[in-house]
Every structure is written in structure tokens, then in C-alpha cells.
Design an enzyme around this catalytic site. Structure first.
Site, PDB file in Angstrom:
ATOM      1  N   LYS A 109       0.921  -1.398   0.304  1.00  0.00           N
ATOM      2  CA  LYS A 109       0.364   0.135  -0.385  1.00  0.00           C
ATOM      3  C   LYS A 109       0.714   1.313   0.056  1.00  0.00           C
ATOM      4  CE  LYS A 109      -3.748   2.076   2.339  1.00  0.00           C
ATOM      5  NZ  LYS A 109      -4.870   1.797   3.047  1.00  0.00           N
ATOM      6  N   SER A 184     -10.130   1.650   2.957  1.00  0.00           N
ATOM      7  CA  SER A 184      -9.378   2.285   1.848  1.00  0.00           C
ATOM      8  C   SER A 184      -7.618   1.786   1.277  1.00  0.00           C
ATOM      9  CB  SER A 184      -7.439   4.079   2.565  1.00  0.00           C
ATOM     10  OG  SER A 184      -7.561   2.843   3.523  1.00  0.00           O
ATOM     11  N   SER A 208     -10.247  -0.398   7.204  1.00  0.00           N
ATOM     12  CA  SER A 208      -9.244  -0.969   5.163  1.00  0.00           C
ATOM     13  C   SER A 208      -8.661  -1.950   5.234  1.00  0.00           C
ATOM     14  CB  SER A 208      -8.745   1.123   5.203  1.00  0.00           C
ATOM     15  OG  SER A 208      -9.063   1.633   5.540  1.00  0.00           O
TER      16      SER A 208
HETATM   17  N1  GLN Z   1     -12.904   4.293   6.364  1.00  0.00           N
HETATM   18  C1  GLN Z   1     -12.289   4.353   7.547  1.00  0.00           C
HETATM   19  C2  GLN Z   1     -12.307   5.647   7.098  1.00  0.00           C
HETATM   20  O1  GLN Z   1     -12.870   6.120   6.474  1.00  0.00           O
HETATM   21  C3  GLN Z   1     -11.784   3.768   7.182  1.00  0.00           C
HETATM   22  C4  GLN Z   1      -9.936   3.505   6.698  1.00  0.00           C
HETATM   23  C5  GLN Z   1      -9.213   2.798   7.228  1.00  0.00           C
HETATM   24  O2  GLN Z   1      -8.967   1.835   7.933  1.00  0.00           O
HETATM   25  N2  GLN Z   1      -8.334   2.941   7.473  1.00  0.00           N
HETATM   26  O3  GLN Z   1     -11.527   6.141   8.598  1.00  0.00           O
END
Ligand code: GLN
Length: 535
Positions: A109, A184, A208
Site C-alpha cells: 500500500k 482504503s 481498511s
Molecule cells: N473507512 C474508514 C475511514 O475512512 C477506515 C479507514 C482505514 O481503516 N484506514 O476512516
């Protein structure tokens, strides 16, 4: 369920569809060149972008000709990050792990620092940015023989649930290219699901890794907070962030976790806790005859089913698939027990206050002076900050910075951040209570559970563009995942079936440091569902 997958995504007969063990064996036997699978992965990645609807899973790719197996700036850089002597178990852990990933191409990532490739976090503000040092997790993967194929696309600074917040374009779901892969870590999940690479790293703050794993039909692990070093992981919300792993099987995701786990003197939040044998917990390999370390399967495993994770509003087909998985586990000897985690519905509001507050502080460093891009033509220092941040950050990042700054401002701190932290403590206590009875020794009371089982995501992959204008709806994607981040406990998402060709994941949550029992449960579920052929 593979009906609308495209040619390069089926991958079953191709080399990149091989599991990690298979690749390592072929490379060790000398049957293929050490860079065979890396080159094959790079070809597949290219092919995945040729269609009119490019997958767009990667933001940068390694040059295989510049990369050598043991040295060079872009690969095998274990010794190149400087000052390694200070990290007590920095490079790869036990000697037996040194070849664990030999020749295995992986995606990383793009918020995890790598040498030789940019680290952009999916943001304009870090366009072309190269980190001068490498994340501990990447160093460990390289030391175990892995080959980094490239950096994967993501929501900007890991904020999002659909990958639509990337400054470099949306990632498409390999099961249906008009739908999102989740986020994400959408690029990592799509890359693994499409068979481009057998495994990848993502990061979790609120779901994410698990949510995109669920939407893409693969396995995703979020370890215990402190299990894996965050050194070199670009900070979003430091008290929640954790690196996680993706694989097409529980075993592959567990092998990656094995390699990246362990204490790191460079991360004060990484714990001095022994790393159990996750490979043995996942079984299926040739770890030898140590029966004691072998997974005991589902027999006797007590699986808690929290009522709050099966609300009346739950999509009936997701409920049916998850209940079906529970029935299969019970038939294989698991003991199901209804439990309650009463503060679950407070997770989303407290998560978004805490995550945004910490993000507003962490992202203050992107000011056009210290990192990445600087806006041209500004007249004063203040103008540099303002112009750089206005142009460099996307809409969602700005929304979080404003929310977080407000929540931390004097007069409101206690009302928002302080309160959210108190709620977080209640959520953590819910988990401690439900697991404590299991660890209490001999108190085989009604509440005793080894792991919890829940749906991973309240929906299957949604259409690109469908939720971009509705942040609250988007935030609900984390309904079943954010609790584990708030409590710091480990969790894993495993495919449990599909609805009209779109994958559905089920989630096991375990007590802190309980990854081994969680992996054992997930391996057992994978096996019983595999036998039934309904995945
Ligand atoms: N969807 C969540 C957010 O937007 C989680 C993001 C994540 O785990 N990095 O914060």
C-alpha cells in the site's frame, strides 16, 4: 460466482494464481528463475490496465532489471536502510523464516515507505515523494526473500471505504469493474483478488483491510495493535493505525503476518510480545510433525455470535450467508454462543471523532516546506501553507482536518475528543468482558468464547460514484469493523459466499494477542466452506 470476471482475473491456471508456498517451493527447487514470478506479476498488472476499464490497482511498479535478488536500491534492500543494528529483531526474525517468501511478488500500500519507489499515500501533496528510509514491515518482507512488485492505489491518506478518494483515480473491483473494491486499501485487495500478486500489505485504522477483502472476496487480517511495527507507515490516526495483510487464502495472509510481526525498537507502540507460529495455526503446509502446533480445527472452539452485529436492518442475504457459515462451523464441532457487546452502536461516532482529531494533528506536517509538493507563487510563509494545502489535499482529507481541528479546539476538547475516548474505553471493555470469561481458567460460564463471528461489511461492493456525495452513508461501511480498531483487538475477514457474483465476507474477532486462535478458526471455516463448494 466468477461469471463476470475477466480473463486476467480468473488466473487459476497462471503462475500468479499460485499460492505463496507453491511459489517458494518452485523457486527453492530451482525450477524457475528467482525473478520469474515478479516478472510474471508485472506482466499481469500491465494487462489488467489495458482494458477500457483499467483495474488501476498499482500507482508505481518496480523495474525488474534494476532489481537484483540480494542487492540494489529497489529490491533486497534489507541492509540499505541504515542503522539496522539498533533494531533488535529488525530483519526477518528467526533464521528459519529467512526464505519464507523467496521469490514471492507482493504489492505494498502506498502509505508504507519503500526505498526505490515513491510513497504518495494516494495524495497530490506527496506526488513523486520518495522516502529516505524504509518501513520495518517492508524491510522484513525483503529479508524473507519477497520481491516488491509495486505500490498499490488507496484512498488519500487511507481515508475512505471505496478507493474513490485517491488523487490517482478509482480502483475497479475485479468481480465487476463498475463497482468499487472497498477501501482504503482498495488497490491491494483488487490486486490480490485479480491474481496479479499472491499477497499484499494494507493498513487499517477502522476497517481498511477487512472491508476491501470482503468486497473483493479474499482474506484480510488486522492484527492486534502493537503486534506489527508502524515504523514507516504514514500516520493517519496513530492510536488506531496498524499494518495488515491480504492473501487469497487464510494461510497466505497468515504467512505474511508471520514475517512482519514482532517488536521493533523504532516503534514505541510495538509490543515486546512473543510471535506465535501463525503458519502452524493455518495448517496446510509442511511445517513438520509437531502435532501440538497443528490447528485443532473447529472442534470444541467456542464461537460467540454478538447480537449487535446482526441487527434487524442487516441485508437479509448477508445474514443468510453468515448464518450459513455459523451452521457449517457448528456441524464441524464448533460451539455457538449468543453474546452481547452493548456499546457497538457507539463505534462509528467515536471512531470518526478520534480518527479525525488525530489526523488533523498528524497531517499538519504537510505544509509545502518539509515534504512533497509546494504551491508556486506564494507571497508569504502563510500563503505557502495555505496554497499548498488547498491544492494538495482532496475533499475528504480537508473534511477530516476541519472536523478534527474543531473537535480538538479549546472549549470543545472534552465534549468531543474526551468523550469519544471514554466511549472507546467502554467498547474495549465489551470485548474484554466477553473474552475474559474464556481466559479466566475453569470458569466455564455462559459467556465463555474463544472468538466472535460477525459479518465484515453491511453491504457488497457498491457502484462507483454511488456514495461519493453521501459521507455519512460511506462512513457506515465501517459499522462492523471499527470496533476492533478502537479496542485494539485482532480480526480477520474470510469469504463466506457471494450475492449475484459479488463476494461477502465474514469476520472473526479474537482477544488481544489471540491471532493464532483467530487464524485457526478462519482456517476451519475456509475448509468447511471449501468442502461445500459454495464459495
Ligand atoms: N473507512 C474508514 C475511514 O475512512 C477506515 C479507514 C482505514 O481503516 N484506514 O476512516
Amino acid at each position: 460466482m466468477s461469471g463476470n470476471r475477466e480473463q486476467e482475473t480468473t488466473g487459476r491456471d497462471g503462475a500468479a494464481a499460485s499460492g505463496i508456498d507453491e511459489i517458494v517451493r518452485a523457486v527453492a527447487a530451482g525450477a524457475v528463475a528467482p525473478d520469474h514470478y515478479l516478472r510474471d506479476a508485472l506482466r499481469r498488472i500491465e494487462a489488467s490496465n489495458r482494458a477500457d476499464k483499467p483495474l488501476n490497482a498499482f500507482l508505481s511498479l518496480v523495474d525488474p532489471d534494476a532489481a537484483t535478488e540480494k542487492g540494489g536500491a529497489t529490491d533486497g534492500a534489507a541492509g540499505a536502510s541504515g542503522g539496522d543494528a539498533s533494531a533488535d529483531d529488525g530483519a526477518g526474525g528467526a533464521a528459519s523464516e529467512s526464505g519464507l517468501l523467496r521469490g514471492v511478488p507482493l504489492g505494498i500500500k502506498d502509505n508504507i515507505a519503500t526505498l526505490g519507489l515513491p510513497t504518495t499515500c494516494g495524495s497530490r501533496i506527496l506526488e513523486g515523494y520518495h522516502s529516505p528510509y524504509e518501513a520495518t514491515v517492508v524491510r522484513k518482507l525483503r529479508a524473507a526473500g519477497a520481491r516488491i512488485a509495486g505500490k498499490t492505489n488507496m484512498d488519500e491518506f487511507a481515508m475512505g471505504s471505496s478507493n474513490e478518494n485517491s488523487a490517482y483515480g478509482v480502483v475497479r473491483n475485479p468481480h465487476d469493474r463498475d463497482r468499487v473494491p472497498g477501501g482504503s486499501s482498495g488497490g491491494s485487495a483488487a490486486a490480490v483478488a485479480a491474481g496479479l500478486v499472491p499477497g499484499a500489505l494494507g493498513s487499517e485504522t477502522g476497517g481498511s483491510v477487512r472491508q476491501p477483502a470482503s468486497l473483493c472476496g479474499i482474506v484480510g487480517i488486522k492484527p492486534t495493535y502493537g503486534r506489527v511495527s508502524r515504523y514507516g507507515l504514514v500516520a493517519f490516526a496513530s492510536s488506531l493505525d496498524q499494518v495488515g495483510t491480504f492473501g487469497r487464502t487464510v494461510r497466505d495472509a497468515s504467512l505474511l503476518l508471520q514475517v512482519i510481526s514482532g517488536h521493533d525498537t523504532r516503534d514505541s507502540t510495538s509490543a515486546r510480545t512473543d510471535v506465535p507460529d501463525f503458519r502452524a495455526a493455518a495448517g496446510g503446509g509442511d511445517e513438520g510433525g509437531d502435532e501440538a502446533a497443528r490447528p485443532a480445527g473447529l472442534k470444541g472452539l467456542v464461537v460467540g455470535v454478538p447480537t449487535e452485529y446482526f441487527p434487524d436492518s442487516l441485508d437479509p442475504e448477508i445474514r443468510t450467508l453468515c448464518k450459513g457459515a455459523l451452521e457449517r462451523m457448528e456441524a464441524a464441532g464448533a460451539i455457538l454462543r449468543p453474546v452481547s457487546l452493548p456499546h457497538t452502536d457507539l463505534a462509528i461516532p467515536s471512531y470518526y471523532v478520534i480518527a479525525s482529531a488525530e489526523a488533523s494533528s498528524n497531517l499538519a506536517r504537510y505544509d509545502g516546506v518539509r515534504y512533497g509538493v509546494r504551491a508556486e507563487g506564494a507571497a508569504s510563509t502563510h500563503d505557502v501553507y495555505e496554497a499548498t494545502r488547498s491544492h494538495g489535499f482532496g475533499l475528504e482529507v480537508k473534511r477530516r482536518i476541519m472536523l478534527g481541528t474543531y473537535a480538538l479546539s479549546s472549549g470543545y476538547y472534552e465534549a468531543y475528543y474526551g468523550r469519544a475516548q471514554k466511549v472507546r474505553a467502554l467498547i474495549a471493555r465489551d470485548f474484554r468482558d466477553v473474552f475474559a470469561r474464556a481466559n479466566g481458567g475453569g470458569t466455564s460460564g455462559d459467556g465463555e468464547v474463544d472468538v466472535l463471528f460477525t459479518p465484515t461489511s453491511p453491504s457488497t461492493a457498491f457502484g462507483i460514484g454511488e456514495r461519493v456525495d453521501d459521507p455519512l452513508q460511506m462512513y457506515l461501511s465501517d459499522l462492523f469493523t471499527a470496533t476492533a480498531n478502537l479496542a485494539g483487538v485482532p480480526a480477520i475477514s474470510v469469504p463466506v459466499g457471494a450475492i449475484e457474483g459479488l463476494p461477502v465476507g465474514g469476520q472473526f474477532i479474537a482477544p488481544k494477542w489471540g491471532e493464532a486462535v483467530m487464524i485457526r478458526a478462519a482456517t476451519g471455516l475456509e475448509a468447511v466452506l471449501g468442502e461445500g463448494g459454495d464459495r
